[in-house]
Design an enzyme around this catalytic site. Structure first.
Site, mmCIF file in Angstrom:
data_model
loop_
_atom_site.group_PDB
_atom_site.id
_atom_site.type_symbol
_atom_site.label_atom_id
_atom_site.label_comp_id
_atom_site.label_asym_id
_atom_site.label_seq_id
_atom_site.Cartn_x
_atom_site.Cartn_y
_atom_site.Cartn_z
ATOM 1 N N THR A 41 7.798 5.256 -6.701
ATOM 2 C CA THR A 41 8.162 6.673 -6.732
ATOM 3 C C THR A 41 7.232 7.447 -5.802
ATOM 4 O OG1 THR A 41 6.668 7.035 -8.603
ATOM 5 C CG2 THR A 41 9.008 6.666 -9.114
ATOM 6 N N ASN A 43 5.204 10.416 -5.039
ATOM 7 C CA ASN A 43 4.643 11.486 -5.879
ATOM 8 C C ASN A 43 4.416 12.757 -5.061
ATOM 9 O OD1 ASN A 43 4.354 9.099 -7.389
ATOM 10 N ND2 ASN A 43 2.614 9.966 -8.513
ATOM 11 N N GLU A 121 7.887 12.903 -9.469
ATOM 12 C CA GLU A 121 7.990 11.672 -8.671
ATOM 13 C C GLU A 121 9.443 11.410 -8.343
ATOM 14 O OE1 GLU A 121 6.120 8.249 -10.554
ATOM 15 O OE2 GLU A 121 5.778 9.507 -12.297
HETATM 16 P P1 ADP Z 1 2.001 5.979 -6.331
HETATM 17 O O1 ADP Z 1 1.553 6.004 -7.753
HETATM 18 O O2 ADP Z 1 0.861 6.071 -5.370
HETATM 19 O O3 ADP Z 1 3.080 6.979 -6.092
HETATM 20 P P2 ADP Z 1 4.054 3.915 -6.355
HETATM 21 O O4 ADP Z 1 3.860 2.543 -6.875
HETATM 22 O O5 ADP Z 1 4.899 4.864 -7.171
HETATM 23 O O6 ADP Z 1 2.619 4.518 -6.091
HETATM 24 O O7 ADP Z 1 4.644 3.765 -4.892
HETATM 25 C C1 ADP Z 1 4.996 4.923 -4.198
HETATM 26 C C2 ADP Z 1 5.052 4.760 -2.701
HETATM 27 O O8 ADP Z 1 5.915 3.683 -2.358
HETATM 28 C C3 ADP Z 1 5.657 6.000 -2.070
HETATM 29 O O9 ADP Z 1 4.683 7.008 -1.824
HETATM 30 C C4 ADP Z 1 6.245 5.431 -0.803
HETATM 31 O O10 ADP Z 1 5.262 5.445 0.224
HETATM 32 C C5 ADP Z 1 6.581 3.985 -1.156
HETATM 33 N N1 ADP Z 1 8.002 3.701 -1.389
HETATM 34 C C6 ADP Z 1 8.617 2.577 -0.926
HETATM 35 N N2 ADP Z 1 9.899 2.552 -1.288
HETATM 36 C C7 ADP Z 1 10.146 3.701 -1.990
HETATM 37 C C8 ADP Z 1 11.327 4.243 -2.614
HETATM 38 N N3 ADP Z 1 12.508 3.602 -2.594
HETATM 39 N N4 ADP Z 1 11.215 5.447 -3.235
HETATM 40 C C9 ADP Z 1 10.021 6.081 -3.271
HETATM 41 N N5 ADP Z 1 8.887 5.625 -2.704
HETATM 42 C C10 ADP Z 1 8.925 4.428 -2.063
HETATM 43 MG MG MG Z 2 4.675 7.004 -7.589
#
Ligand code: ADP
Ligand code: MG
Length: 184
Positions: A41, A43, A121
């Protein structure tokens, strides 16, 4: 158990929708979306958003979104748990990643993780080959799917998110939701 409630989405977006948010920065969270749930997601920090959004009920929403790379040098940020996150500002995004894409959005306190702060998110319903921390995202809320629920297991949470994704895809493929894509 995943939820049993069956929601009815209005034939067209009810007020205050469509609610469109101009480009805001994608920040880094705890990294649990990808590693823990397999559902990443993007954020957004809530203080970048107008009061209309801060005042919305917590829960799951759906709509359209569009990414935009930003200029600047790549940098690394350390999470509290020591893992490192590369801010590439979206420089690896390709044309098909930059189209208007469907999304599901969670606004809330994430009861499953007992978070203290309200967070927003977006899971973009699209397969990306790279992350895009530091890029910007513009998005439009078109409707509400469900309130935040408390889950006893991670599997139930994942099942429900997949159900949200299914619902969002279906609605966004019907008019007038489908045509609202061109406004982004
Ligand atoms: P965080 O807690 O840092 O947001 P996540 O595990 O939720 O970590 O991963 C988020 C990141 O993954 C996003 O900021 C983006 O760079 C990447 N990402 C890759 N694919 C997607 C997707 N389908 N939707 C949203 N974010 C994605
Ligand atoms: Mg996230």
């Amino acid at each position: 158990m995943p939820r049993h409630v069956d929601i009815t989405i209005p034939k067209s977006p009810p007020p205050p929708f469509p609610l469109t948010i101009d480009y805001v920065n994608i920040v880094c969270g705890f990294g649990r979306g990808s590693s823990d749930l397999g559902i990443p997601t993007a954020n957004i920090s809530l203080d970048q958003l107008p009061p209309e959004v801060q005042n919305l009920n917590t829960g799951i929403y759906f709509g359209w979104c569009r990414l935009k790379p930003t200029n600047g040098y790549k940098s690394s940020v350390q999470r509290k748990d020591g893992t490192s996150v590369e801010f590439n500002n979206g420089c690896y995004l390709i044309d098909t990643d930059l189209e208007v894409l469907p999304m599901v959005l969670s606004l809330g306190l994430n009861p499953f993780y007992k978070n203290q702060n309200k967070i927003l998110e977006l899971h973009i319903i699209h397969k990306f080959d790279s992350t895009f921390y530091g890029a910007q995202i513009k998005f439009s809320f078109l409707g509400y799917i469900r309130p935040e629920l408390d889950y006893t297991t991670k599997e139930d949470l994942i099942k429900d998110i997949n159900l949200d994704i299914h619902i969002a895809k279906k609605i966004l493929d019907t008019e007038p939701y489908k045509s609202l894509k061109i406004n982004l």
